[in-house]
Design an enzyme around this catalytic site. Structure first.
Site, PDB file in Angstrom:
ATOM      1  N   LYS A  53       0.923  -1.126   0.023  1.00 24.06           N
ATOM      2  CA  LYS A  53      -0.036   0.118   0.119  1.00 24.06           C
ATOM      3  C   LYS A  53       0.880   1.165  -0.034  1.00 24.06           C
ATOM      4  O   LYS A  53       0.507   2.111  -0.573  1.00 24.06           O
ATOM      5  CB  LYS A  53      -0.875   0.124   1.301  1.00 24.06           C
ATOM      6  CG  LYS A  53      -1.945  -1.177   1.141  1.00 24.06           C
ATOM      7  CD  LYS A  53      -2.842  -1.192   2.388  1.00 24.06           C
ATOM      8  CE  LYS A  53      -3.919  -2.442   2.378  1.00 24.06           C
ATOM      9  NZ  LYS A  53      -4.826  -2.613   3.380  1.00 24.06           N
ATOM     10  N   GLN A  97      -5.245  -2.122   9.418  1.00 26.57           N
ATOM     11  CA  GLN A  97      -5.009  -3.242   8.841  1.00 26.57           C
ATOM     12  C   GLN A  97      -5.474  -4.370   9.637  1.00 26.57           C
ATOM     13  O   GLN A  97      -5.446  -4.631  10.895  1.00 26.57           O
ATOM     14  CB  GLN A  97      -3.548  -3.775   8.806  1.00 26.57           C
ATOM     15  CG  GLN A  97      -3.220  -4.889   7.935  1.00 26.57           C
ATOM     16  CD  GLN A  97      -3.722  -4.734   6.330  1.00 26.57           C
ATOM     17  OE1 GLN A  97      -3.720  -3.630   6.035  1.00 26.57           O
ATOM     18  NE2 GLN A  97      -4.122  -5.777   5.742  1.00 26.57           N
ATOM     19  N   ASP A 120     -11.099   2.866   3.958  1.00 23.22           N
ATOM     20  CA  ASP A 120     -11.335   1.574   3.721  1.00 23.22           C
ATOM     21  C   ASP A 120     -12.821   1.153   3.313  1.00 23.22           C
ATOM     22  O   ASP A 120     -13.160  -0.044   3.069  1.00 23.22           O
ATOM     23  CB  ASP A 120     -10.879   0.513   5.038  1.00 23.22           C
ATOM     24  CG  ASP A 120      -9.665  -0.246   4.617  1.00 23.22           C
ATOM     25  OD1 ASP A 120      -9.367  -0.559   3.633  1.00 23.22           O
ATOM     26  OD2 ASP A 120      -9.139  -0.745   5.373  1.00 23.22           O
TER      27      ASP A 120
HETATM   28  N1  LIG Z   1      -8.018  -2.926   6.786  1.00 27.42           N
HETATM   29  C1  LIG Z   1      -8.184  -3.945   5.833  1.00 27.42           C
HETATM   30  N2  LIG Z   1      -7.626  -4.838   5.875  1.00 27.42           N
HETATM   31  C2  LIG Z   1      -7.665  -6.055   4.910  1.00 27.42           C
HETATM   32  C3  LIG Z   1      -8.170  -5.922   3.861  1.00 27.42           C
HETATM   33  C4  LIG Z   1      -8.668  -4.450   3.692  1.00 27.42           C
HETATM   34  O1  LIG Z   1      -8.968  -4.241   2.516  1.00 27.42           O
HETATM   35  N3  LIG Z   1      -8.663  -3.517   4.728  1.00 27.42           N
HETATM   36  N4  LIG Z   1      -8.167  -6.821   3.068  1.00 27.42           N
HETATM   37  C5  LIG Z   1      -7.221  -8.113   3.258  1.00 27.42           C
HETATM   38  C6  LIG Z   1      -5.893  -7.973   2.821  1.00 27.42           C
HETATM   39  N5  LIG Z   1      -5.563  -6.782   1.686  1.00 27.42           N
HETATM   40  C7  LIG Z   1      -5.723  -5.427   1.973  1.00 27.42           C
HETATM   41  O2  LIG Z   1      -5.121  -5.086   3.150  1.00 27.42           O
HETATM   42  C8  LIG Z   1      -4.448  -7.262   0.634  1.00 27.42           C
HETATM   43  C9  LIG Z   1      -4.515  -8.370   0.225  1.00 27.42           C
HETATM   44  C10 LIG Z   1      -3.929  -8.906  -0.845  1.00 27.42           C
HETATM   45  C11 LIG Z   1      -2.836  -7.789  -1.576  1.00 27.42           C
HETATM   46  C12 LIG Z   1      -1.967  -7.950  -2.505  1.00 27.42           C
HETATM   47  O3  LIG Z   1      -1.550  -7.066  -3.099  1.00 27.42           O
HETATM   48  N6  LIG Z   1      -1.681  -9.245  -2.749  1.00 27.42           N
HETATM   49  C13 LIG Z   1      -0.587  -9.664  -4.132  1.00 27.42           C
HETATM   50  C14 LIG Z   1       0.187 -10.722  -3.358  1.00 27.42           C
HETATM   51  C15 LIG Z   1       0.916 -10.436  -2.227  1.00 27.42           C
HETATM   52  C16 LIG Z   1       1.809 -11.570  -1.530  1.00 27.42           C
HETATM   53  O4  LIG Z   1       2.711 -11.978  -2.151  1.00 27.42           O
HETATM   54  O5  LIG Z   1       1.456 -11.984  -0.224  1.00 27.42           O
HETATM   55  C17 LIG Z   1      -1.653 -10.130  -5.067  1.00 27.42           C
HETATM   56  O6  LIG Z   1      -2.748 -10.690  -4.815  1.00 27.42           O
HETATM   57  O7  LIG Z   1      -1.064 -10.100  -5.885  1.00 27.42           O
HETATM   58  C18 LIG Z   1      -3.053  -6.723  -1.046  1.00 27.42           C
HETATM   59  C19 LIG Z   1      -3.917  -6.159   0.064  1.00 27.42           C
HETATM   60  C20 LIG Z   1      -7.349  -8.257   4.618  1.00 27.42           C
HETATM   61  N7  LIG Z   1      -7.047  -7.321   5.400  1.00 27.42           N
END
Ligand SMILES: Nc1nc2c(c(=O)[nH]1)N[C@@H](CN(C=O)c1ccc(C(=O)N[C@@H](CCC(=O)O)C(=O)O)cc1)CN2
Length: 285
Positions: A53, A97, A120
């Protein structure tokens, strides 16, 4: 693989390019949007997401404000940081988070955030606005999924969407978003108490798999021609992501989101959309 890829990485990159121009315009007027994050504990996945982020923010000229607390932090210590972010004029939007450590009252933490800084869309006021169909920040992952489907020309109007999962970040809010007049889909929400999940999945034009159960969605559950969004993130013994969708689904579905590279980057891009929109609103645009 026969399915076409719902490319979240490329779509997110295009969204960020558009946002950078809007941030440049704000900065030319002396307004620098600032994204705050509060990370509690040392979960490796959460650390990666928060780092991503801030990387995205820096790419488009949004200031980064990082706050971290150990996993042993108390409810009161977390609430102190929330109040500090509410009061920090450099922070125009922020997120806490999730998940927070066991024993922390997440709803109370979210409800203490300044709703005008909710990046969010998870503050009770923002969720209330969504229910009432009023403008406000929208939850990032559902917003990202809808943007990803639109970008690739997947029809939602009149479509039957089956959502699997009822978590706070996706499952709870995506049915509300998909059934707005602008999307006009019909939604069936499934969860661990659903009887005969495969029978419901087989009726879906679009499947949103957000259960956090590795390979829950099998090729035989999917109607040929369906679009399948893999939101679930589990990790194998090497830390590699295992999604909710079995790899064989790519041979049956018409559209599939890779995981990683699908919904995750879109979640981050939509967070920045919320941050920029909030800064524009505050600037009276
Ligand atoms: N406050 C929040 N917490 C969480 C949220 C949210 O929207 N707000 N969602 C999920 C996790 N999430 C955001 O925070 C999130 C998940 C995945 C990714 C991401 O970029 N994933 C990459 C892979 C990264 C890796 O290698 O692990 C991808 O999919 O290509 C970003 C954000 C729970 N918590």
């Amino acid at each position: 693989m026969t399915a076409q890829i719902l490319d979240g990485k490329a779509t997110a990159a295009a969204i960020k390019t558009g946002l950078k121009a809007r941030v440049d315009a704000l900065r030319a007027r002396g307004i620098t949007p600032g994204l705050g994050t509060l990370l509690v504990g040392d979960d490796v996945g959460s650390q990666k997401y928060v780092a991503g982020k801030h990387r995205d923010s820096e790419q488009i000229g949004v200031r980064s404000i990082r706050r971290e607390l150990p996993g042993t932090a108390t409810q009161e210590e977390i609430e102190v940081v929330v109040r500090e972010l509410n009061d920090d004029p450099a922070c125009t939007g922020y997120i806490v988070q999730l998940p927070l450590p066991r024993g922390i009252d997440t709803n109370r933490v979210l409800s203490l955030m300044d709703p005008d800084k909710d990046a969010d869309g998870l503050h009770p006021t923002s969720l209330g606005r969504l229910v009432l169909n009023e403008p406000g920040p929208l939850p990032c992952t559902p917003r990202g999924i809808i943007a990803l489907l639109r970008e690739h020309g997947v029809e939602l109007n009149g479509a039957h969407v089956v959502v699997v999962g009822r978590g706070i970040t996706v499952g709870r809010s995506i049915p509300l978003m998909l059934t707005r007049r602008s999307e006009n889909a019909t939604v069936t929400q499934c969860h661990t108490g659903t009887r005969d999940l495969p029978a419901l999945l087989k009726q879906a034009d679009v499947i949103v798999a957000a259960a956090g159960v590795p390979h829950l969605i099998k090729p035989e559950d999917v109607r040929p021609g369906a679009a399948v969004l893999d939101v679930g993130v589990s990790r194998d013994e090497h830390g590699k992501i295992v999604g909710d969708v079995h790899p064989g689904v790519a041979e049956v579905a018409a559209w599939i989101s890779p995981n990683p590279g699908g919904v995750g980057p879109m979640t981050r891009a939509q967070l920045l959309v919320n941050v920029v929109e909030a800064a524009e609103r505050a600037a009276g645009e």
